[in-house]
Design an enzyme around this catalytic site. Structure first.
Site, PDB file in Angstrom:
ATOM      1  N   CYS A   2      24.937  33.582  21.428  1.00 35.64           N
ATOM      2  CA  CYS A   2      24.008  33.008  22.393  1.00 35.64           C
ATOM      3  C   CYS A   2      24.625  32.930  23.775  1.00 35.64           C
ATOM      4  O   CYS A   2      25.824  32.733  23.919  1.00 35.64           O
ATOM      5  CB  CYS A   2      23.694  31.558  22.053  1.00 35.64           C
ATOM      6  SG  CYS A   2      22.939  31.331  20.498  1.00 35.64           S
ATOM      7  N   ARG A  27      26.418  39.738  25.148  1.00 37.51           N
ATOM      8  CA  ARG A  27      26.956  38.927  24.053  1.00 37.51           C
ATOM      9  C   ARG A  27      26.181  39.144  22.756  1.00 37.51           C
ATOM     10  O   ARG A  27      26.649  38.757  21.695  1.00 37.51           O
ATOM     11  CB  ARG A  27      26.898  37.435  24.434  1.00 37.51           C
ATOM     12  CG  ARG A  27      27.755  37.099  25.633  1.00 37.51           C
ATOM     13  CD  ARG A  27      27.431  35.727  26.181  1.00 37.51           C
ATOM     14  NE  ARG A  27      27.929  34.661  25.334  1.00 37.51           N
ATOM     15  CZ  ARG A  27      29.112  34.072  25.454  1.00 37.51           C
ATOM     16  NH1 ARG A  27      29.940  34.478  26.401  1.00 37.51           N
ATOM     17  NH2 ARG A  27      29.474  33.099  24.663  1.00 37.51           N
ATOM     18  N   TRP A  73      20.969  34.170  19.341  1.00 38.90           N
ATOM     19  CA  TRP A  73      21.349  35.029  18.219  1.00 38.90           C
ATOM     20  C   TRP A  73      21.179  34.127  16.999  1.00 38.90           C
ATOM     21  O   TRP A  73      21.984  33.230  16.769  1.00 38.90           O
ATOM     22  CB  TRP A  73      22.799  35.496  18.401  1.00 38.90           C
ATOM     23  CG  TRP A  73      23.249  36.513  17.415  1.00 38.90           C
ATOM     24  CD1 TRP A  73      23.080  37.867  17.489  1.00 38.90           C
ATOM     25  CD2 TRP A  73      23.993  36.281  16.203  1.00 38.90           C
ATOM     26  NE1 TRP A  73      23.654  38.479  16.403  1.00 38.90           N
ATOM     27  CE2 TRP A  73      24.213  37.535  15.604  1.00 38.90           C
ATOM     28  CE3 TRP A  73      24.470  35.133  15.564  1.00 38.90           C
ATOM     29  CZ2 TRP A  73      24.900  37.667  14.394  1.00 38.90           C
ATOM     30  CZ3 TRP A  73      25.152  35.268  14.372  1.00 38.90           C
ATOM     31  CH2 TRP A  73      25.367  36.533  13.802  1.00 38.90           C
ATOM     32  N   ASN A  98      24.192  26.531  21.830  1.00 38.54           N
ATOM     33  CA  ASN A  98      24.962  27.593  21.203  1.00 38.54           C
ATOM     34  C   ASN A  98      25.809  26.923  20.128  1.00 38.54           C
ATOM     35  O   ASN A  98      26.457  25.921  20.392  1.00 38.54           O
ATOM     36  CB  ASN A  98      25.853  28.250  22.276  1.00 38.54           C
ATOM     37  CG  ASN A  98      26.801  29.298  21.719  1.00 38.54           C
ATOM     38  OD1 ASN A  98      27.761  29.658  22.381  1.00 38.54           O
ATOM     39  ND2 ASN A  98      26.564  29.803  20.534  1.00 38.54           N
ATOM     40  N   GLY A  99      25.782  27.461  18.897  1.00 37.22           N
ATOM     41  CA  GLY A  99      26.616  26.908  17.838  1.00 37.22           C
ATOM     42  C   GLY A  99      25.801  26.592  16.597  1.00 37.22           C
ATOM     43  O   GLY A  99      24.671  27.062  16.437  1.00 37.22           O
ATOM     44  N   GLU A 482      39.533  51.194  11.790  1.00 43.39           N
ATOM     45  CA  GLU A 482      38.851  50.962  13.068  1.00 43.39           C
ATOM     46  C   GLU A 482      37.803  52.055  13.321  1.00 43.39           C
ATOM     47  O   GLU A 482      36.701  51.770  13.803  1.00 43.39           O
ATOM     48  CB  GLU A 482      39.893  50.898  14.196  1.00 43.39           C
ATOM     49  CG  GLU A 482      39.355  50.818  15.608  1.00 43.39           C
ATOM     50  CD  GLU A 482      38.497  49.603  15.907  1.00 43.39           C
ATOM     51  OE1 GLU A 482      38.319  48.740  15.034  1.00 43.39           O
ATOM     52  OE2 GLU A 482      37.956  49.525  17.025  1.00 43.39           O
ATOM     53  N   LYS A 486      33.889  51.259  13.876  1.00 47.21           N
ATOM     54  CA  LYS A 486      33.154  51.688  15.077  1.00 47.21           C
ATOM     55  C   LYS A 486      31.905  52.459  14.679  1.00 47.21           C
ATOM     56  O   LYS A 486      30.830  52.245  15.220  1.00 47.21           O
ATOM     57  CB  LYS A 486      34.009  52.589  15.980  1.00 47.21           C
ATOM     58  CG  LYS A 486      35.089  51.945  16.788  1.00 47.21           C
ATOM     59  CD  LYS A 486      34.648  51.128  17.967  1.00 47.21           C
ATOM     60  CE  LYS A 486      34.426  49.691  17.594  1.00 47.21           C
ATOM     61  NZ  LYS A 486      35.483  48.770  17.604  1.00 47.21           N
ATOM     62  N   GLU A 489      29.292  50.118  13.238  1.00 50.75           N
ATOM     63  CA  GLU A 489      28.744  49.173  14.214  1.00 50.75           C
ATOM     64  C   GLU A 489      27.663  49.788  15.087  1.00 50.75           C
ATOM     65  O   GLU A 489      26.646  49.156  15.361  1.00 50.75           O
ATOM     66  CB  GLU A 489      29.857  48.668  15.151  1.00 50.75           C
ATOM     67  CG  GLU A 489      30.752  47.623  14.548  1.00 50.75           C
ATOM     68  CD  GLU A 489      31.846  47.200  15.528  1.00 50.75           C
ATOM     69  OE1 GLU A 489      32.050  45.995  15.679  1.00 50.75           O
ATOM     70  OE2 GLU A 489      32.511  48.067  16.132  1.00 50.75           O
ATOM     71  N   HIS A 505      42.361  57.362  -6.468  1.00 52.83           N
ATOM     72  CA  HIS A 505      42.222  56.165  -7.304  1.00 52.83           C
ATOM     73  C   HIS A 505      40.794  55.631  -7.279  1.00 52.83           C
ATOM     74  O   HIS A 505      40.549  54.484  -7.651  1.00 52.83           O
ATOM     75  CB  HIS A 505      43.213  55.090  -6.855  1.00 52.83           C
ATOM     76  CG  HIS A 505      44.643  55.503  -7.046  1.00 52.83           C
ATOM     77  ND1 HIS A 505      45.253  55.535  -8.278  1.00 52.83           N
ATOM     78  CD2 HIS A 505      45.564  55.956  -6.161  1.00 52.83           C
ATOM     79  CE1 HIS A 505      46.499  55.968  -8.143  1.00 52.83           C
ATOM     80  NE2 HIS A 505      46.700  56.236  -6.860  1.00 52.83           N
ATOM     81  N   LYS A 604      28.734  39.848  20.704  1.00 58.46           N
ATOM     82  CA  LYS A 604      30.042  40.131  21.294  1.00 58.46           C
ATOM     83  C   LYS A 604      31.044  39.020  20.982  1.00 58.46           C
ATOM     84  O   LYS A 604      32.020  39.239  20.308  1.00 58.46           O
ATOM     85  CB  LYS A 604      29.885  40.327  22.803  1.00 58.46           C
ATOM     86  CG  LYS A 604      31.178  40.647  23.529  1.00 58.46           C
ATOM     87  CD  LYS A 604      31.656  42.045  23.217  1.00 58.46           C
ATOM     88  CE  LYS A 604      32.968  42.386  23.866  1.00 58.46           C
ATOM     89  NZ  LYS A 604      33.582  43.550  23.205  1.00 58.46           N
TER      90      LYS A 604
HETATM   91  N1  HGA Z   1      22.022  27.611  15.523  1.00 60.20           N
HETATM   92  C1  HGA Z   1      21.202  27.933  16.657  1.00 60.20           C
HETATM   93  C2  HGA Z   1      22.016  28.613  17.749  1.00 60.20           C
HETATM   94  C3  HGA Z   1      22.619  29.900  17.256  1.00 60.20           C
HETATM   95  C4  HGA Z   1      23.761  30.431  18.097  1.00 60.20           C
HETATM   96  O1  HGA Z   1      24.546  29.761  18.728  1.00 60.20           O
HETATM   97  N2  HGA Z   1      23.959  31.739  18.092  1.00 60.20           N
HETATM   98  O2  HGA Z   1      25.007  32.281  18.803  1.00 60.20           O
HETATM   99  C5  HGA Z   1      20.001  28.782  16.257  1.00 60.20           C
HETATM  100  O3  HGA Z   1      20.002  29.427  15.216  1.00 60.20           O
HETATM  101  O4  HGA Z   1      19.047  28.783  17.026  1.00 60.20           O
END
Ligand code: HGA
Length: 609
Positions: A2, A27, A73, A98-99, A482, A486, A489, A505, A604
């Site tokens: 986020c 990000r 996110w 965020n979190g 790596e 890549k 991703e 193996h 990111k």
């Molecule tokens: N938990 C919150 C924020 C998610 C977050 O920080 N993403 O990087 C949500 O799901 O909205």
């Protein structure tokens, strides 16, 4: 992950918020929103790109001098408009987060009992209602925020506005990045400095547990106990140019091509220190590193692979046992602590939550010798470590790490050399030889970049495949890992990496004409063994794509394609071989038309667990 941006000014902040959110797009996110205070709290949210949310904000005529914005996110609740931030309580409080709030279920129950109704499935919404609850008990916005965060378990960066207090925004930080930007008669909050670099470079990094009040005139910061706190003002040197694409099509492409410069800048630190010297790692390094008898590396993703390369160097050059753990694994297992062990964390952003938590765990076990290798000055992990080496890669915007990885390798090589020197395991002649190899490295990397046209041709063949195998041996096995990462991703081609000797193996069972096999085959002591592995694949009809050194006499034959990398660069060969696998992934992704800089589902700075 986020992105958060908030602003209070004497002018319309909506364009600033939108510009900030666009600069935070790198990000990784899946929806975007903003809320402004303009007599009322007004909000706009959209799943998808910031540009779509911007169009909606324009259509609705959003203008205000106070506002907060967010790119989400999703962690809790699907990617929907009602789960997108900001979240609002009773039309008064708007908040971005965020979190992850770990005790959100208990809080939700408690708030429901108090009469609060929930509109989203997020963990975030409880915070908005909790603040509203304390606000309606008579606290002002700042006091309500400070009371609310005391009841939250988990990680958060928060920015909050209240329609009854249009003269300020408030913020809090625990476990997730947040800074305050200082302008002239206007001030900001943001997840990182790139969001506000067009308006100011003067920033204060909030510390764990801090809360802040941001007004037009200034900023007041309080520590975790609610006491007024003084925090240093930093002048960021992030340049606008490093945040812009220039002539390149993608940031990843730009960053791949910036590697000779980034590596040269990082090596300059070693040259300035007069060689492998503890001074590279901070003022206390001599005392801390002197009696190190083991090394434990902790990292995630690409940084973890840098750690795997470093293990070979630290054991071979310094003769010190070295363990490498994925941070999210280390933090949840019983670890045998050894106070003479050096704990090295590696993180591009310096904010990777799993790595930070692993570091905290190591410290709780009594590890005082901690070193962070990181690309972002003043970020959380270096601040929590005794020693630090800052790679000089410059801002890395592409989600898939490239220049951060190769500069981490340079830093880790310098660490191996320094530990060796402190133990008397490195002669002056050997040091001179290694420094000479370092000096030639940017040129060899440039040479590897020049292979791009040949790699484009390979990538076109890869683009039609659904699976790929990467093989390497010894110090090049992590480069195979790596390369596979890549490719996964950014092109979404399923790829696995194995030490070449492991082929028979198990994975050999997968090999047929639809399974391209990439081999990292430098001209080192394991070359003959790799050649045997190649025969094993050919005998099963597998098509081989071999990166071999110019001096390895590796011939093309039916089903065996060879690209020659620069002459063998000895101990630093993994750095050079990282380049062609990055280019292969980039061009395979281009051919498949994926969103290279913002691959699906990825972020990111991984600031959640
Ligand atoms: N938990 C919150 C924020 C998610 C977050 O920080 N993403 O990087 C949500 O799901 O909205």
């Amino acid at each position: 992950m986020c992105g958060i941006v908030g602003a209070i000014a004497d002018r319309d902040v909506v364009p600033l918020l939108i510009d900030g959110l666009k600069r935070l797009e790198y990000r990784g996110y899946d929806s975007a929103g903003l809320a402004v205070v303009d007599g009322e709290v007004r909000r706009v949210r959209r799943t998808g790109r910031v540009a779509e949310m911007e169009a909606a904000a324009q259509a609705e005529g959003f203008r205000a001098a106070l506002g907060i914005g967010h790119t989400r996110w999703a962690t809790h609740g699907g990617v929907t408009e009602s789960n997108a931030h900001p979240h609002i309580s009773h039309g008064e409080i708007a908040l971005v987060h965020n979190g992850i709030i770990e005790n959100h279920e208990q809080q939700r129950e408690r708030l429901r009992a108090l009469g609060y109704a929930f509109e989203s499935q997020t963990d975030t919404e409880v915070i908005a209602h909790l603040i509203h609850h304390y606000r309606s008990q008579g606290d002002d916005l700042l006091a309500a925020l400070q009371r609310a965060v005391r009841e939250l378990d988990g990680a958060y960066a928060l920015a909050v506005v209240d329609k009854r207090e249009p003269g300020r925004l408030v913020a809090a930080r625990m476990g997730c990045p947040l800074l305050v930007g200082l302008g002239e008669g206007e001030n900001f909050v943001a997840s990182d400095v790139s969001a506000i670099v067009s308006v100011t470079r003067r920033v204060i990094y909030l510390e764990e547990g801090d809360t802040a009040e941001v007004t037009r005139q200034g900023v007041r910061i309080f520590d975790a106990e609610g006491r007024p706190a003084q925090r240093e003002v930093h002048v960021s040197d992030v340049s606008l140019a490093s945040l812009e694409l220039g002539p390149y099509r993608h940031f990843m492409q730009k960053e791949i091509h910036e590697q000779p410069r980034a590596i040269a800048d990082t090596i300059e630190a070693v040259v300035d220190a007069g060689g492998f010297s503890p001074a590279l790692f901070g003022a206390d390094a001599q005392a801390l590193l002197r009696d190190v008898d083991r090394v434990q590396i902790l990292a995630c993703g690409t940084s973890h692979y840098a750690g795997l390369v470093a293990r070979y160097w630290i054991e071979a050059i310094a003769g010190i046992p070295c363990a490498v753990d994925i941070a999210s694994e280390y933090r949840y297992r019983k670890v045998v602590a050894d106070p003479r062990q050096l704990v090295v964390t590696i993180s591009q952003s310096g904010e990777t939550l799993d790595t930070m938590e692993a570091l905290k765990y190591a410290k709780s076990l009594g590890h005082a010798k901690t070193l962070a290798i990181c690309n972002v000055p003043e970020s959380a992990i270096p601040r929590a470590s005794a020693l630090v080496f800052y790679t000089r890669a410059g801002a890395e915007i592409g989600v898939a790490s490239t220049k951060a990885f190769t500069t981490q390798l340079v830093a880790l090589f310098a660490l191996a050399g320094t530990l060796a020197r402190l133990r008397g395991a490195l002669t002056e002649a050997q040091q001179a030889e290694y420094l000479e190899a370092l000096r030639h490295l940017p040129g060899s990397v440039q040479h590897a970049l020049n292979l791009e046209p040949q790699i484009v041709a390979w990538a076109e063949r890869f683009a039609t495949k659904e699976h790929a195998l990467f093989l390497g041996r010894g110090v090049h096995y992590p480069i195979a890992l790596e390369g596979a990462l890549k490719l996964k991703e950014i092109s979404y081609i399923h790829a696995e990496a194995y030490p070449a000797g492991e082929l028979k193996h198990g994975p050999l069972a997968l090999v047929d004409s639809e399974m391209p096999v990439v081999v990292i085959a430098p001209n080192d002591s394991l070359l003959e063994k790799v050649k045997s592995n190649i025969q094993e694949v050919r005998a099963r009809g597998g098509e081989m794509f071999v990166f071999a050194d110019a001096d390895s006499h590796f011939g093309e034959s039916e089903g065996v394609h060879v690209i020659r990398t620069p002459r063998h660069v000895g101990v630093l060969s993994p750095v050079v071989h990282a380049i062609p696998v990055q280019l292969l992934a980039y061009h395979a992704a281009l051919a498949r038309g994926t969103d290279v800089d913002k691959p699906r589902n990825l972020a990111k700075s991984v600031t959640v667990e």
